[in-house]
Design an enzyme around this catalytic site. Sequence first.
Site, mmCIF file in Angstrom:
data_model
loop_
_atom_site.group_PDB
_atom_site.id
_atom_site.type_symbol
_atom_site.label_atom_id
_atom_site.label_comp_id
_atom_site.label_asym_id
_atom_site.label_seq_id
_atom_site.Cartn_x
_atom_site.Cartn_y
_atom_site.Cartn_z
ATOM 1 N N HIS A 141 0.832 -1.214 0.000
ATOM 2 C CA HIS A 141 0.000 0.000 0.000
ATOM 3 C C HIS A 141 0.863 1.259 0.000
ATOM 4 O O HIS A 141 0.406 2.332 0.398
ATOM 5 C CB HIS A 141 -0.952 0.030 1.201
ATOM 6 C CG HIS A 141 -1.833 -1.167 1.308
ATOM 7 N ND1 HIS A 141 -3.024 -1.279 0.635
ATOM 8 C CD2 HIS A 141 -1.680 -2.323 2.010
ATOM 9 C CE1 HIS A 141 -3.587 -2.442 0.914
ATOM 10 N NE2 HIS A 141 -2.779 -3.104 1.736
ATOM 11 N N SER A 262 14.757 20.048 -16.676
ATOM 12 C CA SER A 262 13.631 20.971 -16.697
ATOM 13 C C SER A 262 14.054 22.248 -17.398
ATOM 14 O O SER A 262 15.183 22.714 -17.229
ATOM 15 C CB SER A 262 13.172 21.291 -15.269
ATOM 16 O OG SER A 262 12.294 22.403 -15.238
ATOM 17 N N ARG A 269 16.257 16.197 -11.887
ATOM 18 C CA ARG A 269 16.672 14.918 -12.490
ATOM 19 C C ARG A 269 15.422 14.043 -12.490
ATOM 20 O O ARG A 269 15.074 13.448 -11.467
ATOM 21 C CB ARG A 269 17.800 14.276 -11.678
ATOM 22 C CG ARG A 269 19.124 15.020 -11.781
ATOM 23 C CD ARG A 269 20.072 14.670 -10.643
ATOM 24 N NE ARG A 269 20.460 13.265 -10.602
ATOM 25 C CZ ARG A 269 21.696 12.815 -10.864
ATOM 26 N NH1 ARG A 269 22.649 13.663 -11.210
ATOM 27 N NH2 ARG A 269 21.976 11.542 -10.761
#
Length: 433
Positions: A141, A262, A269
């Site tokens: 989960h 970016s 990264r």
Amino acid sequence: MIDRYSRPQMAAVWGEEHKLRTWLKIEVLACEAWAKLGKIPAEAVAVITQKADFSVERVAEIEKITHHDVIAFLTAVAEHVGPESRFIHLGLTSSDMLDTALAVNLCEAGDIIIEDLQHLLGVLKRKALEHKDTVMIGRSHGVHAEPITFGLKMAVWYTETKRNLERMRRAKETVGYGQISGAVGTFGNIDPAVEQYVCARLGLRPAPVSTQIIQRDRHAEFLTTLAIIASSLDKFATEIRHLQRTEVLEAEEFFEKGQKGSSAMPHKRNPIRCENVSGLARVIRSNAVAALENVALWHERDISHSSVERVIIPDSCILLDFMLARITGVIDKLLVYPDNMRANLEKTKGMISSEAILLELVGKGLTREEAYKLVQRNAMKVWEDGADFRKALLSDPEISSRLTEEELDSCFDVKHHLRFVDEIFQRAELIDG
């Protein structure tokens, strides 16, 4: 498929030139078979073999007039052959040549994917062995559960890829059938011996029964196999993406020199290759649904499947080849951070040993419910107050009266959780027994 996601070898299989060359090979083989049966003069076959040719541009030019790709192709070939061209396509219907050629191309594509999978297997095996004892937290989960090793994670992927390799081999076998059986599959104007001859020389088997087409359950099995493999790659990629999150950072895609993460933030990264794999898997899964829709056709055949297959079959094969190469490269160069794994392992302050403590208490005579209540009570102190789990347990008289400090410490020993790792690796055939 766009060039961005195409690799040369697989793209060539689905290129127009190669497709038409496969068509021509089938037509020439059919002529050879007829000649062996005495229905075509051997001299005519010699002329056909020598002269039969075409240009992709001329076929396209003719198709603009005929609006029929096979007729355009046959017309273009006839312009090269001359009078002997009357023996080409003798007794065949378009789908005899189309579906048999498609089987050839699918088998060629299947061989490439099989080779890709074998390469991935080799990388996964190396990574699994390299990190067999690299301890990390297992999660369920998304929440810390119990210790595993990074090598075990790779072992899971290795065995899944082995299954995918077997699936791919079976799928290739399933589509490796040709047909040269006439307009409705009854050999009304052709001899079954022609089919036998052509298929044998193409490395195919004749379909036991066909209509005007090879039945599309075969192609659906092939496409769904590609979708299963793509889903496995999506699974691998998704895991790496999670492990690369800043808050986790247990593994990371290799960041190449000169790479930019970016346009706005120089520090980024990002797991772009894995995100790419996850995205393309959606396309292949969608294509598999279209392949399933193609199974139901009218009577002995309609062409509602044809337009679909022109897109989904080449695209799925090309994409999966690209995805396999990409994920193999990611895993091969994957940056693994054992120190971060160890630090994350300690974040819950020992709670990952809760089951071992529960079972130890059961061994001292408590019911499972009683033991669970005692362990959970102390675990909640860690969640809510930031307490140290081991210290909380030792200060609980209901637990300390039943477990010695040494017994408690043994429950916190990571080796307790990982004592069967070698046996698991033996079962996965990663190491010898």
